[in-house]
Design a protein around this motif. Structure first.
Motif, mmCIF file in Angstrom:
data_model
loop_
_atom_site.group_PDB
_atom_site.id
_atom_site.type_symbol
_atom_site.label_atom_id
_atom_site.label_comp_id
_atom_site.label_asym_id
_atom_site.label_seq_id
_atom_site.Cartn_x
_atom_site.Cartn_y
_atom_site.Cartn_z
ATOM 1 N N GLY A 284 -5.148 9.441 -42.362
ATOM 2 C CA GLY A 284 -5.367 9.916 -41.002
ATOM 3 C C GLY A 284 -5.061 8.933 -39.899
ATOM 4 O O GLY A 284 -5.303 9.231 -38.725
ATOM 5 N N GLY A 285 -4.537 7.756 -40.222
ATOM 6 C CA GLY A 285 -4.214 6.792 -39.183
ATOM 7 C C GLY A 285 -2.907 7.114 -38.473
ATOM 8 O O GLY A 285 -2.122 7.958 -38.921
ATOM 9 N N ASP A 286 -2.685 6.442 -37.360
ATOM 10 C CA ASP A 286 -1.413 6.548 -36.632
ATOM 11 C C ASP A 286 -0.451 5.564 -37.288
ATOM 12 O O ASP A 286 -0.517 4.355 -37.057
ATOM 13 N N VAL A 287 0.444 6.069 -38.125
ATOM 14 C CA VAL A 287 1.347 5.220 -38.898
ATOM 15 C C VAL A 287 2.792 5.521 -38.510
ATOM 16 O O VAL A 287 3.180 6.691 -38.435
ATOM 17 N N ARG A 288 3.559 4.475 -38.269
ATOM 18 C CA ARG A 288 4.964 4.632 -37.916
ATOM 19 C C ARG A 288 5.786 3.653 -38.758
ATOM 20 O O ARG A 288 5.323 2.556 -39.064
ATOM 21 N N LEU A 289 6.979 4.081 -39.110
ATOM 22 C CA LEU A 289 7.852 3.285 -39.980
ATOM 23 C C LEU A 289 9.182 3.041 -39.284
ATOM 24 O O LEU A 289 9.896 3.995 -38.952
ATOM 25 N N LEU A 290 9.489 1.778 -39.045
ATOM 26 C CA LEU A 290 10.762 1.371 -38.454
ATOM 27 C C LEU A 290 11.502 0.495 -39.446
ATOM 28 O O LEU A 290 10.907 -0.380 -40.082
ATOM 29 N N THR A 291 12.803 0.712 -39.580
ATOM 30 C CA THR A 291 13.599 -0.128 -40.471
ATOM 31 C C THR A 291 14.632 -0.911 -39.654
ATOM 32 O O THR A 291 15.065 -0.475 -38.588
ATOM 33 N N VAL A 292 15.001 -2.072 -40.190
ATOM 34 C CA VAL A 292 15.927 -2.969 -39.498
ATOM 35 C C VAL A 292 16.988 -3.436 -40.486
ATOM 36 O O VAL A 292 16.881 -3.213 -41.695
ATOM 37 N N GLN A 293 18.004 -4.116 -39.975
ATOM 38 C CA GLN A 293 19.098 -4.588 -40.819
ATOM 39 C C GLN A 293 18.839 -5.959 -41.414
ATOM 40 O O GLN A 293 19.711 -6.542 -42.048
ATOM 41 N N GLY A 294 17.646 -6.489 -41.229
ATOM 42 C CA GLY A 294 17.315 -7.789 -41.782
ATOM 43 C C GLY A 294 16.498 -7.657 -43.054
ATOM 44 O O GLY A 294 16.713 -6.779 -43.870
ATOM 45 N N GLY B 244 20.794 -9.173 -40.453
ATOM 46 C CA GLY B 244 21.180 -8.681 -39.138
ATOM 47 C C GLY B 244 20.027 -8.721 -38.154
ATOM 48 O O GLY B 244 19.056 -9.454 -38.339
ATOM 49 N N GLY B 245 20.116 -7.916 -37.098
ATOM 50 C CA GLY B 245 19.104 -7.898 -36.055
ATOM 51 C C GLY B 245 17.809 -7.264 -36.506
ATOM 52 O O GLY B 245 17.709 -6.685 -37.591
ATOM 53 N N VAL B 246 16.796 -7.366 -35.649
ATOM 54 C CA VAL B 246 15.486 -6.799 -35.962
ATOM 55 C C VAL B 246 15.179 -5.599 -35.078
ATOM 56 O O VAL B 246 14.023 -5.297 -34.800
ATOM 57 N N ASN B 247 16.228 -4.906 -34.669
ATOM 58 C CA ASN B 247 16.060 -3.652 -33.944
ATOM 59 C C ASN B 247 16.390 -2.505 -34.890
ATOM 60 O O ASN B 247 17.079 -2.680 -35.898
ATOM 61 N N CYS B 248 15.879 -1.320 -34.568
ATOM 62 C CA CYS B 248 16.213 -0.116 -35.335
ATOM 63 C C CYS B 248 17.110 0.748 -34.474
ATOM 64 O O CYS B 248 16.635 1.595 -33.706
ATOM 65 N N GLY B 249 18.412 0.539 -34.571
ATOM 66 C CA GLY B 249 19.338 1.255 -33.703
ATOM 67 C C GLY B 249 19.009 0.952 -32.255
ATOM 68 O O GLY B 249 18.866 -0.210 -31.857
ATOM 69 N N PRO B 250 18.815 1.984 -31.426
ATOM 70 C CA PRO B 250 18.502 1.740 -30.016
ATOM 71 C C PRO B 250 17.070 1.262 -29.787
ATOM 72 O O PRO B 250 16.764 0.738 -28.715
ATOM 73 N N VAL B 251 16.189 1.430 -30.771
ATOM 74 C CA VAL B 251 14.781 1.053 -30.615
ATOM 75 C C VAL B 251 14.653 -0.469 -30.718
ATOM 76 O O VAL B 251 14.895 -1.060 -31.766
ATOM 77 N N GLY B 252 14.312 -1.098 -29.610
ATOM 78 C CA GLY B 252 14.153 -2.543 -29.580
ATOM 79 C C GLY B 252 15.437 -3.317 -29.475
ATOM 80 O O GLY B 252 15.438 -4.530 -29.718
ATOM 81 N N GLN B 253 16.523 -2.665 -29.112
ATOM 82 C CA GLN B 253 17.811 -3.352 -29.090
ATOM 83 C C GLN B 253 17.857 -4.430 -28.009
ATOM 84 O O GLN B 253 18.437 -5.492 -28.211
ATOM 85 N N GLU B 254 17.222 -4.168 -26.878
ATOM 86 C CA GLU B 254 17.241 -5.155 -25.800
ATOM 87 C C GLU B 254 16.264 -6.290 -26.067
ATOM 88 O O GLU B 254 16.577 -7.456 -25.847
ATOM 89 N N ASP B 255 15.069 -5.953 -26.563
ATOM 90 C CA ASP B 255 14.055 -6.973 -26.833
ATOM 91 C C ASP B 255 13.187 -6.499 -28.001
ATOM 92 O O ASP B 255 12.201 -5.794 -27.805
ATOM 93 N N PRO B 256 13.556 -6.882 -29.220
ATOM 94 C CA PRO B 256 12.805 -6.416 -30.391
ATOM 95 C C PRO B 256 11.319 -6.752 -30.342
ATOM 96 O O PRO B 256 10.488 -5.978 -30.823
ATOM 97 N N ALA B 257 10.963 -7.897 -29.752
ATOM 98 C CA ALA B 257 9.548 -8.283 -29.689
ATOM 99 C C ALA B 257 8.735 -7.305 -28.854
ATOM 100 O O ALA B 257 7.524 -7.170 -29.048
ATOM 101 N N GLU B 258 9.400 -6.598 -27.940
ATOM 102 C CA GLU B 258 8.687 -5.665 -27.075
ATOM 103 C C GLU B 258 8.047 -4.529 -27.876
ATOM 104 O O GLU B 258 7.004 -3.991 -27.485
#
Length: 329
Positions: free
Chosen positions: A72-82, A94-108
């Motif tokens: 029942g938790g709020d769970v989200r799954l993002l994958t990266v090229q690293g 590779g980078g730590v963004n998932c396509g357009p998600v986090g492409q400018e600033d992955p830490a955000e």
């Protein structure tokens, strides 16, 4: 760490498998055990998984997310090229963004998640999708349901013979990457001359090893329009031999023969089938965009550089056939 971990790691390297009591030890301390026995408590979790990670792959990230989400938790799954990539045996992470998600600033992405979940700033994580499967450094499959596609289009795998050294060409590529990394720091003035020489050497070795000991590519479908491959393939494969006196390991990956003549193993992921007989299960999850002229198939290895200490101990000849279910559309 507990000395028992090291002890079983060494035993596993020597024997090629874990003892039943070691499996029980690890399982009892795993997230899977808690999910099977009513726990953990509902937990919000942002799971970030490397598509090219050969230590923890997409399948495991998907299992973790599913385990937590069912409580029942709020769970989200993002994958990266690293991820955890093997030096010289794989291309650099590779980078730590998932396509357009986090492409400018992955830490955000992580900061937004912490802002909402730890600081109570409602809506900060609204831009993080439920599921994001990376296809390459720039593209991704984004969905609002936390369900990594499993299986898909059925394909028959025709009888394909595999020889013990098929896959040796991968070691040649790894040796070239190691040689290049050793030469470049001490030969920067010679780079204009070094690059063509390395290129010529690479083409020569690749042609030689590819012809004699390249992996077996089993074509399954040629695409005439664009498609997306994303998810976890399923398989039912039978491994047979002329003399079934050994316990061979056949390595299986999803491959694409690109329209420009390149053959690639998608996300550099392979899965070992150990022993003769019928094998049923999941291949390692992958993601890629397919373009017109690309041929999708399986890649079979008798020798695989990612499993040098867990590969075949004795020569063998095997025939592989069966069915595979690939997640593309």
């Amino acid at each position: 760490m507990d000395p028992y971990l090291y002890e079983n790691y060494i035993r596993g390297l020597l024997s090629g498998g874990l003892a039943p009591e070691a499996r029980a030890f690890f399982h009892y301390r795993s997230l899977a055990y808690f999910c099977e026995h009513g726990g953990p408590y509902p937990t919000d979790a942002l799971v970030i998984q490397g598509m090219r990670d050969t230590l923890f792959n997409l399948n495991e990230g998907s299992w973790i997310a599913h385990c937590l989400a069912q409580k029942g938790g709020d769970v989200r799954l993002l994958t990266v090229q690293g991820g955890h990539v093997l030096p010289y045996l794989q291309a650099p992470a590779g980078g730590v963004n998932c396509g357009p998600v986090g492409q400018e600033d992955p830490a955000e992405i992580v900061l937004a998640w912490f802002d909402e979940k730890l600081k109570g700033k409602a809506g900060r994580a609204a831009g993080i999708p439920r599921l994001c499967l990376s296809l390459d450094h720039e593209e991704a499959l984004i969905a609002e349901r936390l369900e990594v596609p499993r299986g898909g289009v059925e394909h028959e795998v025709p009888p394909t013979w595999l020889l013990p050294l098929q896959g040796l060409s991968g070691l040649g590529d790894a040796a070239l990457r190691l040689l290049e990394s050793l030469l470049r720091p001490v030969s920067s003035p010679l780079l204009p001359y070094l690059n063509p020489a390395l290129g010529l050497l690479e083409r020569g070795i690749s042609s030689f090893t590819g012809a004699l000991a390249g992996p077996a590519f089993v074509p399954l479908k040629t695409f005439h329009e664009e498609a997306i491959l994303a998810g976890i393939p399923l398989f039912q494969l039978e491994v047979r031999g002329v003399l079934e006196v050994s316990n061979p390991v056949v390595f299986v990956g999803v491959g694409v023969w690109r329209s420009d003549g390149r053959m690639e193993i998608v996300d550099e992921q392979v899965y070992p089938l150990k022993g003769f007989g019928v094998h049923v299960g999941e291949l390692v999850g992958v993601g890629a965009r397919l373009t017109p002229g690309d041929t999708l198939g399986l890649v079979l290895f008798g020798l695989q550089e990612q499993f040098l200490l867990h590969g075949n101990r004795t020569p063998f000849t095997a025939r592989v056939q069966g069915r595979v279910y690939l997640p593309y559309k």
